[in-house]
Write an enzyme that holds these catalytic residues in place. Sequence first.
Site, mmCIF file in Angstrom:
data_model
loop_
_atom_site.group_PDB
_atom_site.id
_atom_site.type_symbol
_atom_site.label_atom_id
_atom_site.label_comp_id
_atom_site.label_asym_id
_atom_site.label_seq_id
_atom_site.Cartn_x
_atom_site.Cartn_y
_atom_site.Cartn_z
ATOM 1 N N CYS A 37 0.768 -1.208 0.382
ATOM 2 C CA CYS A 37 0.392 0.308 -0.247
ATOM 3 C C CYS A 37 0.814 1.200 0.018
ATOM 4 C CB CYS A 37 -1.018 0.055 1.349
ATOM 5 S SG CYS A 37 0.034 -0.487 3.123
ATOM 6 N N CYS A 106 -1.291 -3.824 8.702
ATOM 7 C CA CYS A 106 -0.486 -2.255 9.223
ATOM 8 C C CYS A 106 -0.296 -2.449 10.779
ATOM 9 C CB CYS A 106 -2.510 -1.522 9.500
ATOM 10 S SG CYS A 106 -2.537 -1.240 7.737
#
Lengths: 134, 191
Positions: A37, A106
């Site tokens: 990302c 994350c």
Amino acid sequence: MAYSNKVIDHYENPRNVGSFDKNDPDVGTGLVGAPACGDVMKLQLKIDDGGVIQDARFKTFGCGSAIASSSLVTEWVKGMSIDDAEKIQNSSIADELNLPPVKIHCSVLAEDAIKAAIADYRRKKGGPQAEKAS
Amino acid sequence: MAAVRASSSKSYFALLDLPERFAIDPAELERRYREKSRHWHPDRFSRAPVSERAQVLQRATELNEAYRTLRSDGKRAEYVLRLHGVDVRDESNKPALDPAFLGEILELREELADARVEEDVARLQAIKSRIDAERQQIGTQLAAGFARLEQQDPTALAELTKLCFVQRYYQRFADDIAEHEEAQAGATAVL
């Protein structure tokens, strides 16, 4: 995708945003990235001679979950010994923030950042674990 | 996720009758896409049986996806790597990136954030130019890398994988800038 309230809270009021001097011998800096990302996360820990984390700062450029994960860990690690902080698992971060499966990476990023910061600190101190930690 | 969409056994290149290689002539791609889109246009099959219409629709969708993927240098590079068995969307393939590179990205991000707060147009423009230049350079390196891959250079695949990961950071950066500019333009238009 709906973010959990905790993610939104950390995203809107991130804790401990900022930087320490990365050349300070008591500061360990962890810089990690998630290429999928394009997120980048910098986590810095200020550690006393007893190996206890006195303070933490972060800067994260990424999605809400990445910001929340790093904000959360800066709160968690304060007052912890580096040995304990090193044991923090991404699953605890993901559970606390109710991260959906697509955002688990994350929390992995935040875990990696803690480990990288501690490894950097150990390298600076030239301790016996410096090699292992890197 | 499967390496290549299972719905059609043909590669995106084959769907557009193009050779399976990174080097591509954009005008040719455009021409093939138009040709094929006309051929597979659902309007042409409006009287066909339902099952056939469904197939045609799927073909048209695949065609669009093939075109979107091959048109972008970054996406095409990732796609060719997938055809070679390397999926860069899989984080476990992540190569060790130079910490200095991540530092550079972080600095650029900070600079961008500052410039936005200060509404420093000249600085924003400078950052944008720098990102564009980096991306162009990566594009050149990708082309050279794929040329070596075609010549069976054994080191090329690993290097290309790394380049694709690096490329993603700049891609994301460029997307962010574009989104921000659009949002700004939108805000001005409302005024």
